[in-house]
Design a protein around this motif. Structure first.
Motif, mmCIF file in Angstrom:
data_model
loop_
_atom_site.group_PDB
_atom_site.id
_atom_site.type_symbol
_atom_site.label_atom_id
_atom_site.label_comp_id
_atom_site.label_asym_id
_atom_site.label_seq_id
_atom_site.Cartn_x
_atom_site.Cartn_y
_atom_site.Cartn_z
ATOM 1 N N SER A 165 0.830 -1.206 0.000
ATOM 2 C CA SER A 165 0.000 0.000 0.000
ATOM 3 C C SER A 165 0.868 1.261 0.000
ATOM 4 O O SER A 165 1.820 1.387 0.780
ATOM 5 C CB SER A 165 -0.914 -0.009 1.232
ATOM 6 N N TYR A 166 0.517 2.180 -0.892
ATOM 7 C CA TYR A 166 1.244 3.451 -0.983
ATOM 8 C C TYR A 166 0.319 4.507 -1.575
ATOM 9 O O TYR A 166 -0.338 4.247 -2.597
ATOM 10 C CB TYR A 166 2.499 3.297 -1.846
ATOM 11 N N SER A 167 0.293 5.670 -0.958
ATOM 12 C CA SER A 167 -0.599 6.737 -1.391
ATOM 13 C C SER A 167 -2.039 6.207 -1.422
ATOM 14 O O SER A 167 -2.476 5.560 -0.468
ATOM 15 C CB SER A 167 -0.161 7.282 -2.754
ATOM 16 N N THR A 168 -2.764 6.446 -2.496
ATOM 17 C CA THR A 168 -4.140 5.957 -2.597
ATOM 18 C C THR A 168 -4.214 4.625 -3.340
ATOM 19 O O THR A 168 -5.304 4.170 -3.683
ATOM 20 C CB THR A 168 -5.026 6.987 -3.318
ATOM 21 N N GLY A 169 -3.063 4.029 -3.591
ATOM 22 C CA GLY A 169 -3.028 2.758 -4.314
ATOM 23 C C GLY A 169 -1.934 1.863 -3.775
ATOM 24 O O GLY A 169 -1.899 1.552 -2.579
ATOM 25 N N THR A 170 -1.044 1.459 -4.656
ATOM 26 C CA THR A 170 0.075 0.584 -4.291
ATOM 27 C C THR A 170 1.367 1.158 -4.857
ATOM 28 O O THR A 170 1.353 2.138 -5.596
ATOM 29 C CB THR A 170 -0.132 -0.824 -4.869
ATOM 30 N N ILE A 171 2.468 0.522 -4.506
ATOM 31 C CA ILE A 171 3.746 0.944 -5.086
ATOM 32 C C ILE A 171 3.717 0.761 -6.599
ATOM 33 O O ILE A 171 4.260 1.579 -7.345
ATOM 34 C CB ILE A 171 4.917 0.165 -4.455
ATOM 35 N N LYS A 172 3.044 -0.288 -7.061
ATOM 36 C CA LYS A 172 2.952 -0.521 -8.502
ATOM 37 C C LYS A 172 2.263 0.635 -9.209
ATOM 38 O O LYS A 172 2.683 1.064 -10.293
ATOM 39 C CB LYS A 172 2.203 -1.821 -8.774
ATOM 40 N N SER A 173 1.215 1.178 -8.621
ATOM 41 C CA SER A 173 0.425 2.213 -9.285
ATOM 42 C C SER A 173 0.893 3.630 -8.984
ATOM 43 O O SER A 173 0.727 4.528 -9.805
ATOM 44 C CB SER A 173 -1.050 2.079 -8.891
ATOM 45 N N HIS A 174 1.514 3.843 -7.791
ATOM 46 C CA HIS A 174 1.827 5.201 -7.364
ATOM 47 C C HIS A 174 3.278 5.402 -6.896
ATOM 48 O O HIS A 174 3.646 6.526 -6.537
ATOM 49 C CB HIS A 174 0.912 5.612 -6.203
ATOM 50 N N GLY A 175 4.076 4.348 -6.905
ATOM 51 C CA GLY A 175 5.358 4.409 -6.206
ATOM 52 C C GLY A 175 6.580 4.787 -7.013
ATOM 53 O O GLY A 175 7.696 4.399 -6.655
ATOM 54 N N CYS A 176 6.418 5.570 -8.096
ATOM 55 C CA CYS A 176 7.594 5.929 -8.899
ATOM 56 C C CYS A 176 8.604 6.731 -8.078
ATOM 57 O O CYS A 176 9.808 6.469 -8.106
ATOM 58 C CB CYS A 176 7.194 6.698 -10.153
ATOM 59 N N GLY A 177 8.121 7.710 -7.322
ATOM 60 C CA GLY A 177 9.028 8.517 -6.505
ATOM 61 C C GLY A 177 9.680 7.705 -5.409
ATOM 62 O O GLY A 177 10.876 7.864 -5.122
ATOM 63 N N LEU A 178 8.910 6.819 -4.789
ATOM 64 C CA LEU A 178 9.445 5.977 -3.720
ATOM 65 C C LEU A 178 10.552 5.068 -4.241
ATOM 66 O O LEU A 178 11.598 4.907 -3.591
ATOM 67 C CB LEU A 178 8.320 5.143 -3.115
ATOM 68 N N CYS A 179 10.342 4.464 -5.416
ATOM 69 C CA CYS A 179 11.369 3.596 -6.001
ATOM 70 C C CYS A 179 12.610 4.394 -6.389
ATOM 71 O O CYS A 179 13.740 3.911 -6.241
ATOM 72 C CB CYS A 179 10.811 2.863 -7.220
ATOM 73 N N CYS A 180 12.414 5.610 -6.880
ATOM 74 C CA CYS A 180 13.565 6.460 -7.193
ATOM 75 C C CYS A 180 14.369 6.761 -5.932
ATOM 76 O O CYS A 180 15.602 6.718 -5.933
ATOM 77 C CB CYS A 180 13.106 7.770 -7.833
ATOM 78 N N LEU A 181 13.664 7.059 -4.852
ATOM 79 C CA LEU A 181 14.360 7.372 -3.602
ATOM 80 C C LEU A 181 15.120 6.163 -3.073
ATOM 81 O O LEU A 181 16.269 6.289 -2.620
ATOM 82 C CB LEU A 181 13.354 7.854 -2.553
ATOM 83 N N SER A 182 14.522 4.975 -3.138
ATOM 84 C CA SER A 182 15.221 3.779 -2.648
ATOM 85 C C SER A 182 16.459 3.484 -3.489
ATOM 86 O O SER A 182 17.483 3.039 -2.966
ATOM 87 C CB SER A 182 14.279 2.568 -2.630
ATOM 88 N N MET A 183 16.394 3.763 -4.789
ATOM 89 C CA MET A 183 17.574 3.584 -5.638
ATOM 90 C C MET A 183 18.661 4.591 -5.270
ATOM 91 O O MET A 183 19.846 4.247 -5.214
ATOM 92 C CB MET A 183 17.195 3.709 -7.115
ATOM 93 N N MET A 184 18.277 5.828 -5.029
ATOM 94 C CA MET A 184 19.244 6.858 -4.661
ATOM 95 C C MET A 184 19.951 6.500 -3.362
ATOM 96 O O MET A 184 21.179 6.562 -3.262
ATOM 97 C CB MET A 184 18.551 8.217 -4.499
ATOM 98 N N VAL A 185 19.163 6.124 -2.365
ATOM 99 C CA VAL A 185 19.734 5.791 -1.057
ATOM 100 C C VAL A 185 20.643 4.573 -1.157
ATOM 101 O O VAL A 185 21.732 4.538 -0.587
ATOM 102 C CB VAL A 185 18.607 5.570 -0.023
ATOM 103 N N SER A 186 20.197 3.560 -1.893
ATOM 104 C CA SER A 186 21.014 2.353 -2.079
ATOM 105 C C SER A 186 22.335 2.694 -2.745
ATOM 106 O O SER A 186 23.405 2.230 -2.329
ATOM 107 C CB SER A 186 20.260 1.326 -2.930
ATOM 108 N N CYS A 187 22.264 3.495 -3.789
ATOM 109 C CA CYS A 187 23.454 3.870 -4.550
ATOM 110 C C CYS A 187 24.442 4.660 -3.690
ATOM 111 O O CYS A 187 25.639 4.368 -3.685
ATOM 112 C CB CYS A 187 23.037 4.701 -5.761
ATOM 113 N N LEU A 188 23.939 5.611 -2.954
ATOM 114 C CA LEU A 188 24.827 6.528 -2.227
ATOM 115 C C LEU A 188 25.347 5.959 -0.914
ATOM 116 O O LEU A 188 26.410 6.361 -0.442
ATOM 117 C CB LEU A 188 24.090 7.848 -1.971
ATOM 118 N N THR A 189 24.612 5.012 -0.316
ATOM 119 C CA THR A 189 25.094 4.390 0.922
ATOM 120 C C THR A 189 25.897 3.133 0.665
ATOM 121 O O THR A 189 26.703 2.718 1.500
ATOM 122 C CB THR A 189 23.913 4.024 1.848
#
Length: 218
Positions: free
Chosen positions: A73-97
């Motif tokens: 569950s994310y926002s008014t839907g799911t990560i699949k439907s609404h999670g583009c920003g969330l996935c971008c952030l997880s990639m950024m954090v993974s890359c930089l840490t």
């Protein structure tokens, strides 16, 4: 009577032969498909290896459709439907840490990440800078004027956008721009794996309407 037996034997033989041929063709088809899939995977690995040589770090690929988190569950839907920003952030954090951080590790903070149920890259990157100690560029506007400067300064850049990217036409979306190669830009599109291994020229990005740019770096 003898003739009837012969026809019975011939019919049985024909049925067995057809079944055998069907089995052989099935095995061959599966083998061809497996080989094709393997070649495609190898091709993607080669592309990824080539792109990795162009930057000083490895950028993971977190896609919204990944079954590990797509139905979360994310926002008014799911990560699949609404999670583009969330996935971008997880990639950024993974890359930089240097540690793998998944969308599911960050989803509990969605109240910070969302504004009117929409991904807010500004709030996401500000949060990451405070929690992980990254340097944040602040919210920037003007892709053509700023993206090269930000990449040269070492930022991984979260970009809001709309319009045509590759074969997809987005009404509102968030992607990462994390480097350059072959006179083009390296982009992670959390909604599309093909876009994520393609080097986009400026001409190919001409149909994109860019919004805010938020960069993070160590």
């Amino acid at each position: 009577m003898f003739s009837k037996k012969i026809w019975t034997v011939l019919a049985t033989t024909a049925i067995v032969s057809m079944a055998w041929l069907a089995l052989v063709f099935s095995v061959i088809w599966q083998s061809v498909n497996a080989h094709s899939t393997e070649e495609e995977m190898q091709s993607n690995v080669i592309v990824e290896d080539r792109l990795a040589e162009e930057v000083d770090y490895i950028m993971p690929m977190h896609l919204q459709i990944d079954p590990q988190w797509s139905d979360t569950s994310y926002s008014t839907g799911t990560i699949k439907s609404h999670g583009c920003g969330l996935c971008c952030l997880s990639m950024m954090v993974s890359c930089l840490t240097g540690d793998e951080v998944y969308p599911t590790d960050l989803v509990t903070h969605q109240d910070v990440f969302l504004q009117a149920d929409v991904n807010n890259p500004d709030a996401m990157c500000k949060w990451a800078s405070e929690v992980y100690g990254f340097e944040w560029s602040g919210e920037q506007w003007g892709f053509n004027e700023n993206i090269d400067k930000m990449l040269d300064a070492g930022y991984v850049v979260m970009c809001s956008m709309e319009g045509k990217l590759g074969d997809y036409d987005y009404g509102g979306h968030v992607v990462l721009v994390y480097g350059r190669a072959n006179d083009g830009y390296l982009i992670r599109d959390p909604d599309n794996a093909e876009n994520s291994v393609h080097v986009f020229t400026k001409e190919e990005l001409s149909d994109v309407t860019w919004g805010s740019l938020n960069g993070l770096k160590v």
